[in-house]
Motif scaffolding. Structure first.
Motif, PDB file in Angstrom:
ATOM      1  N   ASN A  12      29.528  35.559  48.343  1.00  0.00           N
ATOM      2  CA  ASN A  12      29.101  34.300  47.728  1.00  0.00           C
ATOM      3  C   ASN A  12      30.281  33.373  47.443  1.00  0.00           C
ATOM      4  O   ASN A  12      30.380  32.794  46.350  1.00  0.00           O
ATOM      5  CB  ASN A  12      28.321  34.572  46.436  1.00  0.00           C
ATOM      6  CG  ASN A  12      27.164  35.531  46.657  1.00  0.00           C
ATOM      7  OD1 ASN A  12      27.153  36.637  46.126  1.00  0.00           O
ATOM      8  ND2 ASN A  12      26.199  35.125  47.466  1.00  0.00           N
ATOM      9  N   ASN A  14      32.558  30.162  47.414  1.00  0.00           N
ATOM     10  CA  ASN A  14      32.347  28.715  47.396  1.00  0.00           C
ATOM     11  C   ASN A  14      33.652  27.998  47.106  1.00  0.00           C
ATOM     12  O   ASN A  14      34.494  28.473  46.327  1.00  0.00           O
ATOM     13  CB  ASN A  14      31.337  28.323  46.314  1.00  0.00           C
ATOM     14  CG  ASN A  14      29.927  28.743  46.649  1.00  0.00           C
ATOM     15  OD1 ASN A  14      29.186  28.017  47.305  1.00  0.00           O
ATOM     16  ND2 ASN A  14      29.532  29.929  46.212  1.00  0.00           N
ATOM     17  N   VAL A  16      34.577  23.892  46.223  1.00  0.00           N
ATOM     18  CA  VAL A  16      34.121  22.520  46.010  1.00  0.00           C
ATOM     19  C   VAL A  16      35.308  21.665  45.592  1.00  0.00           C
ATOM     20  O   VAL A  16      36.052  22.035  44.667  1.00  0.00           O
ATOM     21  CB  VAL A  16      33.025  22.459  44.925  1.00  0.00           C
ATOM     22  CG1 VAL A  16      32.569  21.016  44.713  1.00  0.00           C
ATOM     23  CG2 VAL A  16      31.842  23.340  45.295  1.00  0.00           C
ATOM     24  N   LYS A  29      31.438  15.189  44.930  1.00  0.00           N
ATOM     25  CA  LYS A  29      31.758  16.572  45.216  1.00  0.00           C
ATOM     26  C   LYS A  29      31.649  16.824  46.712  1.00  0.00           C
ATOM     27  O   LYS A  29      30.711  16.378  47.356  1.00  0.00           O
ATOM     28  CB  LYS A  29      30.807  17.514  44.464  1.00  0.00           C
ATOM     29  CG  LYS A  29      30.987  17.512  42.959  1.00  0.00           C
ATOM     30  CD  LYS A  29      30.050  18.515  42.304  1.00  0.00           C
ATOM     31  CE  LYS A  29      30.251  18.543  40.785  1.00  0.00           C
ATOM     32  NZ  LYS A  29      29.352  19.537  40.143  1.00  0.00           N
ATOM     33  N   HIS A  31      31.434  19.981  49.125  1.00  0.00           N
ATOM     34  CA  HIS A  31      31.239  21.437  49.163  1.00  0.00           C
ATOM     35  C   HIS A  31      31.744  21.932  50.522  1.00  0.00           C
ATOM     36  O   HIS A  31      31.011  21.917  51.508  1.00  0.00           O
ATOM     37  CB  HIS A  31      29.758  21.768  48.980  1.00  0.00           C
ATOM     38  CG  HIS A  31      29.525  23.056  48.284  1.00  0.00           C
ATOM     39  ND1 HIS A  31      28.500  23.259  47.396  1.00  0.00           N
ATOM     40  CD2 HIS A  31      30.209  24.235  48.334  1.00  0.00           C
ATOM     41  CE1 HIS A  31      28.537  24.496  46.937  1.00  0.00           C
ATOM     42  NE2 HIS A  31      29.570  25.104  47.495  1.00  0.00           N
ATOM     43  N   ARG A  34      30.413  27.173  51.456  1.00  0.00           N
ATOM     44  CA  ARG A  34      29.192  27.304  50.666  1.00  0.00           C
ATOM     45  C   ARG A  34      28.577  28.693  50.836  1.00  0.00           C
ATOM     46  O   ARG A  34      28.100  29.062  51.907  1.00  0.00           O
ATOM     47  CB  ARG A  34      28.175  26.239  51.116  1.00  0.00           C
ATOM     48  CG  ARG A  34      26.905  26.171  50.276  1.00  0.00           C
ATOM     49  CD  ARG A  34      25.917  25.205  50.924  1.00  0.00           C
ATOM     50  NE  ARG A  34      26.418  23.854  50.951  1.00  0.00           N
ATOM     51  CZ  ARG A  34      26.245  22.967  49.968  1.00  0.00           C
ATOM     52  NH1 ARG A  34      25.545  23.312  48.894  1.00  0.00           N
ATOM     53  NH2 ARG A  34      26.721  21.743  50.071  1.00  0.00           N
ATOM     54  N   ASP A  35      28.656  29.498  49.787  1.00  0.00           N
ATOM     55  CA  ASP A  35      27.925  30.758  49.691  1.00  0.00           C
ATOM     56  C   ASP A  35      28.170  31.671  50.899  1.00  0.00           C
ATOM     57  O   ASP A  35      27.227  32.173  51.521  1.00  0.00           O
ATOM     58  CB  ASP A  35      26.432  30.477  49.527  1.00  0.00           C
ATOM     59  CG  ASP A  35      25.691  31.689  48.946  1.00  0.00           C
ATOM     60  OD1 ASP A  35      26.308  32.459  48.198  1.00  0.00           O
ATOM     61  OD2 ASP A  35      24.505  31.865  49.254  1.00  0.00           O
ATOM     62  N   ARG A 234      29.210  23.268  58.487  1.00  0.00           N
ATOM     63  CA  ARG A 234      29.232  22.582  57.193  1.00  0.00           C
ATOM     64  C   ARG A 234      29.426  23.556  56.043  1.00  0.00           C
ATOM     65  O   ARG A 234      28.724  23.489  55.024  1.00  0.00           O
ATOM     66  CB  ARG A 234      27.969  21.755  57.000  1.00  0.00           C
ATOM     67  CG  ARG A 234      27.860  20.611  58.007  1.00  0.00           C
ATOM     68  CD  ARG A 234      26.615  19.792  57.818  1.00  0.00           C
ATOM     69  NE  ARG A 234      26.511  18.793  58.871  1.00  0.00           N
ATOM     70  CZ  ARG A 234      25.429  18.063  59.086  1.00  0.00           C
ATOM     71  NH1 ARG A 234      24.354  18.222  58.328  1.00  0.00           N
ATOM     72  NH2 ARG A 234      25.397  17.190  60.064  1.00  0.00           N
ATOM     73  N   GLY A 235      30.384  24.445  56.208  1.00  0.00           N
ATOM     74  CA  GLY A 235      30.740  25.363  55.144  1.00  0.00           C
ATOM     75  C   GLY A 235      29.902  26.615  55.043  1.00  0.00           C
ATOM     76  O   GLY A 235      30.222  27.504  54.257  1.00  0.00           O
ATOM     77  N   ARG A 236      28.827  26.717  55.852  1.00  0.00           N
ATOM     78  CA  ARG A 236      27.960  27.887  55.803  1.00  0.00           C
ATOM     79  C   ARG A 236      28.159  28.742  57.053  1.00  0.00           C
ATOM     80  O   ARG A 236      28.440  28.219  58.128  1.00  0.00           O
ATOM     81  CB  ARG A 236      26.482  27.480  55.750  1.00  0.00           C
ATOM     82  CG  ARG A 236      26.072  26.589  54.586  1.00  0.00           C
ATOM     83  CD  ARG A 236      24.641  26.141  54.815  1.00  0.00           C
ATOM     84  NE  ARG A 236      24.045  25.452  53.699  1.00  0.00           N
ATOM     85  CZ  ARG A 236      23.985  24.143  53.575  1.00  0.00           C
ATOM     86  NH1 ARG A 236      24.516  23.370  54.505  1.00  0.00           N
ATOM     87  NH2 ARG A 236      23.395  23.594  52.519  1.00  0.00           N
ATOM     88  N   ASP A 288      22.004  19.118  51.298  1.00  0.00           N
ATOM     89  CA  ASP A 288      22.474  20.257  50.517  1.00  0.00           C
ATOM     90  C   ASP A 288      21.469  21.393  50.526  1.00  0.00           C
ATOM     91  O   ASP A 288      21.762  22.492  50.076  1.00  0.00           O
ATOM     92  CB  ASP A 288      22.754  19.845  49.071  1.00  0.00           C
ATOM     93  CG  ASP A 288      24.054  19.045  48.955  1.00  0.00           C
ATOM     94  OD1 ASP A 288      24.878  19.162  49.878  1.00  0.00           O
ATOM     95  OD2 ASP A 288      24.224  18.327  47.969  1.00  0.00           O
ATOM     96  N   THR A 309      18.809  28.583  55.167  1.00  0.00           N
ATOM     97  CA  THR A 309      20.162  28.675  54.632  1.00  0.00           C
ATOM     98  C   THR A 309      20.577  30.112  54.359  1.00  0.00           C
ATOM     99  O   THR A 309      21.747  30.378  54.131  1.00  0.00           O
ATOM    100  CB  THR A 309      20.273  27.879  53.322  1.00  0.00           C
ATOM    101  OG1 THR A 309      19.328  28.400  52.370  1.00  0.00           O
ATOM    102  CG2 THR A 309      19.990  26.419  53.559  1.00  0.00           C
TER     103      THR A 309
END
Length: 332
Positions: A12, A14, A16, A29, A31, A34-35, A234-236, A288, A309
């Motif tokens: 998990n 993260n 930011v 913000k 991000h 992400r997770d 995108r961060g995932r 998001d 997600t």
């Protein structure tokens, strides 16, 4: 539950970035990661692919504790790094090292190779007491990366790109790490030298039992050296699977679009309708939540704004964040 041979465990995670407001306007913000969650076993090479700006390099730096994380856990060999003080973390930094994209900018141009390779051992003097004199260890690591001993009193700018990268690898190996993050380690090299560096990484993995996070844009190189591949958007992480399985049968449309973009000699560019087709969700929707690829996906539905997600297991070892199990996507 972690396996006994797990070297790296990310849970998990993260990151930011908060920008300050001005003129009475609130800050924003960003991000970046992400997770993110995954594990790496000893001796595994995990590829991390995705377009520029997807968060790959930031994730690598978070794992090495070069950037502070916003939330989540990073565990190296069963020890959580994020909760450690700088003093407690210092001995563990020898266990995790980084290979940079362009080593020329990672070296001090006023230091000769001997200084570059000896400095990490002087900072971690316990390794000198445990494994022998500095010069002996430098000789051993130069032999491992295929460099002669007579380079020690030359400067980085006197070498070719491939030789500099071997010196960068030697600097990472000198501290006997268990985890290496290779951030675009071959992208600045020509094709022939790329092959040599990739073969070197495979040999070092087999000889030393290294665990390597291989960050790259070159999917062909990734297919040659990686045991598994994780895809970032995108961060995932939107998909993770064994390399052959992911390349032949992707389960997320974003992965399929990346694979179809690989140039093929002697063949015409294939149409990719799932990349260019208009989305089936309203423009300006909150990105998001839901699948981050839905605005460009040919198969997007209204459900993609609410789901997509969370990674789900499709086959053994093959995880995807796409909720459409009925899709047959093209691989390579």
């Amino acid at each position: 539950m972690m396996q006994p041979d797990t070297v790296l465990s990310v849970r998990n995670l993260n990151k930011v970035y908060q920008t300050a407001g001005s003129w009475g306007r609130p800050g924003s913000k960003n991000h970046v990661v992400r997770d993110v969650s995954f594990d790496m076993r000893q001796g595994e090479i995990l590829g991390l692919m995705g377009e520029s700006g997807s968060g790959k390099t930031t994730l690598g730096r978070l794992i090495l504790q070069l950037l502070p994380q916003t939330s989540g856990q990073v565990m190296l060999e069963g020890r959580e790094l994020s909760s450690m003080t700088m003093q407690a973390l210092r001995p563990l930094r020898a266990r995790m090292q980084m290979i940079f994209q362009d080593p020329l900018f990672a070296f001090n141009p006023r230091h000769m190779v001997h200084q570059i390779l000896s400095m990490p051992l002087r900072l971690h003097s316990e390794l000198v007491a445990r494994h022998g004199p500095v010069d002996k260890q430098i000789g051993q690591v130069l032999a491992q990366v295929g460099l002669p001993q007579d380079i020690l009193h030359r400067y980085p700018q006197e070498f070719s790109g491939g030789q500099r990268q071997r010196i960068g690898i030697a600097r990472a190996l000198i501290l006997r790490p268990s985890l290496i993050v290779a951030d675009e380690a071959t992208s600045a090299l020509d094709v022939c030298v790329q092959a040599q560096i990739l073969n070197l990484l495979l040999d070092l993995r087999d000889q030393l039992g290294l665990t390597i996070l291989f960050i790259a844009h070159d999917l062909t190189a990734m297919g040659l050296v990686c045991d598994r591949v994780a895809v970032m958007l995108r961060g995932r992480i939107v998909e993770i699977a064994p390399t052959a399985e992911l390349f032949s049968r992707p389960r997320h449309p974003y992965t399929a679009s990346l694979l179809q973009a690989i140039p093929r000699i002697g063949s015409r560019a294939a149409a990719a309708p799932f990349v260019s087709a208009p989305a089936k969700v309203a423009a300006g929707a909150d990105m998001d939540h839901g699948c981050p690829f839905r605005m460009s996906c040919h198969w997007a539905t209204e459900a993609c704004a609410r789901t997509g997600t969370t990674l789900r297991q499709f086959e053994d070892g093959h995880w995807s964040a796409c909720h459409r199990e009925d899709l047959e996507l093209p691989g390579i």
